[in-house]
Design a protein around this motif. Structure first.
Motif, short mmCIF file in Angstrom:
data_model
loop_
_atom_site.label_atom_id
_atom_site.label_comp_id
_atom_site.label_asym_id
_atom_site.label_seq_id
_atom_site.Cartn_x
_atom_site.Cartn_y
_atom_site.Cartn_z
N UNK A 3 58.23 24.68 11.85
CA UNK A 3 57.19 25.01 12.81
C UNK A 3 56.20 23.87 12.90
N UNK A 4 55.80 23.57 14.13
CA UNK A 4 54.77 22.57 14.39
C UNK A 4 53.73 23.22 15.29
N UNK A 5 52.50 23.30 14.81
CA UNK A 5 51.43 23.98 15.55
C UNK A 5 50.33 22.99 15.86
N UNK A 6 50.10 22.78 17.15
CA UNK A 6 49.14 21.78 17.60
C UNK A 6 47.82 22.42 17.99
N UNK A 7 46.78 21.61 17.91
CA UNK A 7 45.46 22.05 18.35
C UNK A 7 44.63 20.83 18.71
N UNK A 8 43.51 21.08 19.41
CA UNK A 8 42.55 20.01 19.65
C UNK A 8 42.48 19.47 21.06
N UNK A 9 43.31 19.96 21.96
CA UNK A 9 43.25 19.47 23.33
C UNK A 9 42.07 20.04 24.08
N UNK A 10 42.00 19.70 25.38
CA UNK A 10 40.92 20.23 26.20
C UNK A 10 40.59 19.30 27.35
N UNK A 11 39.41 19.54 27.91
CA UNK A 11 38.91 18.77 29.05
C UNK A 11 37.86 17.77 28.54
N UNK A 12 38.00 16.52 28.95
CA UNK A 12 37.06 15.49 28.53
C UNK A 12 36.83 14.54 29.69
N UNK A 13 35.65 13.96 29.74
CA UNK A 13 35.33 12.99 30.79
C UNK A 13 35.96 11.63 30.47
N UNK A 14 36.20 10.83 31.50
CA UNK A 14 36.71 9.47 31.25
C UNK A 14 35.80 8.72 30.28
N UNK A 15 36.43 8.01 29.34
CA UNK A 15 35.69 7.31 28.31
C UNK A 15 35.43 8.12 27.07
N UNK A 16 35.72 9.40 27.12
CA UNK A 16 35.49 10.29 25.99
C UNK A 16 36.60 10.23 24.96
N UNK A 17 36.46 11.09 23.95
CA UNK A 17 37.41 11.12 22.83
C UNK A 17 37.86 12.54 22.53
N UNK A 18 39.06 12.65 22.00
CA UNK A 18 39.59 13.91 21.49
C UNK A 18 40.46 13.59 20.28
N UNK A 19 40.59 14.57 19.39
CA UNK A 19 41.53 14.43 18.28
C UNK A 19 42.49 15.62 18.28
N UNK A 20 43.76 15.31 18.35
CA UNK A 20 44.80 16.33 18.26
C UNK A 20 45.28 16.44 16.81
N UNK A 21 45.61 17.67 16.43
CA UNK A 21 46.19 17.93 15.11
C UNK A 21 47.51 18.65 15.27
N UNK A 22 48.39 18.43 14.34
CA UNK A 22 49.69 19.11 14.33
C UNK A 22 50.00 19.49 12.89
N UNK A 23 49.98 20.79 12.62
CA UNK A 23 50.26 21.29 11.27
C UNK A 23 51.72 21.69 11.18
N UNK A 24 52.41 21.15 10.17
CA UNK A 24 53.84 21.38 10.01
C UNK A 24 54.13 22.34 8.87
N UNK A 25 55.22 23.07 9.01
CA UNK A 25 55.70 23.94 7.93
C UNK A 25 57.20 24.09 8.04
#
Length: 116
Positions: A3-25
């Motif tokens: 299983x791979x479960x992702x999180x951390x996406x969303x809406x961001x303005x140009x120039x902004x930052x996001x961090x995605x995570x993926x937890x594995x089991x």
């Protein structure tokens, strides 16, 4: 099972930052190369970044070099994608992936939208 479960996406303005995570089991995370892919509407799914089992070796698509950073924490069975200086063309569904015994296993996908 894997299983791979992702999180951390969303809406961001140009120039902004996001961090995605993926937890594995379901498998020995520290023994496998991990990858991030993305798929924009109407386009193929493309590789974004790859990280070796120890995290020492990393590889990036030319389109994200210098802006995105892949990392992993084997104690937490987690792979990350830090995305900085985001552009509208980074808008896509992002997936983590592991290849195990010639089988590809994908996360559920996480929408990232870059828009003002």
């Amino acid at each position: 099972q894997v299983q791979l479960v992702e999180s951390g996406g969303g809406l961001v303005q140009p120039g902004g930052s996001l961090r995605l995570s993926c937890v594995a089991s379901g498998f020995t995370f520290s023994s496998y190369v991990m990858r991030w892919y993305r798929q924009a509407p109407g386009k193929e799914r493309d590789m974004v970044a790859t990280i070796s089992t120890t995290g020492v070796w990393k590889n990036y698509a030319d389109s994200v070099k210098g802006r995105f950073t892949i990392s992993r924490d084997n104690s937490k069975n987690t792979v990350y994608l830090q995305m900085n200086s985001l552009k509208p063309e980074d808008t896509a569904v992002y997936y983590c992936k592991v290849q195990r015994f010639s089988n590809d296993y994908w996360g559920q996908g996480n929408q990232v939208t870059v828009s003002s």
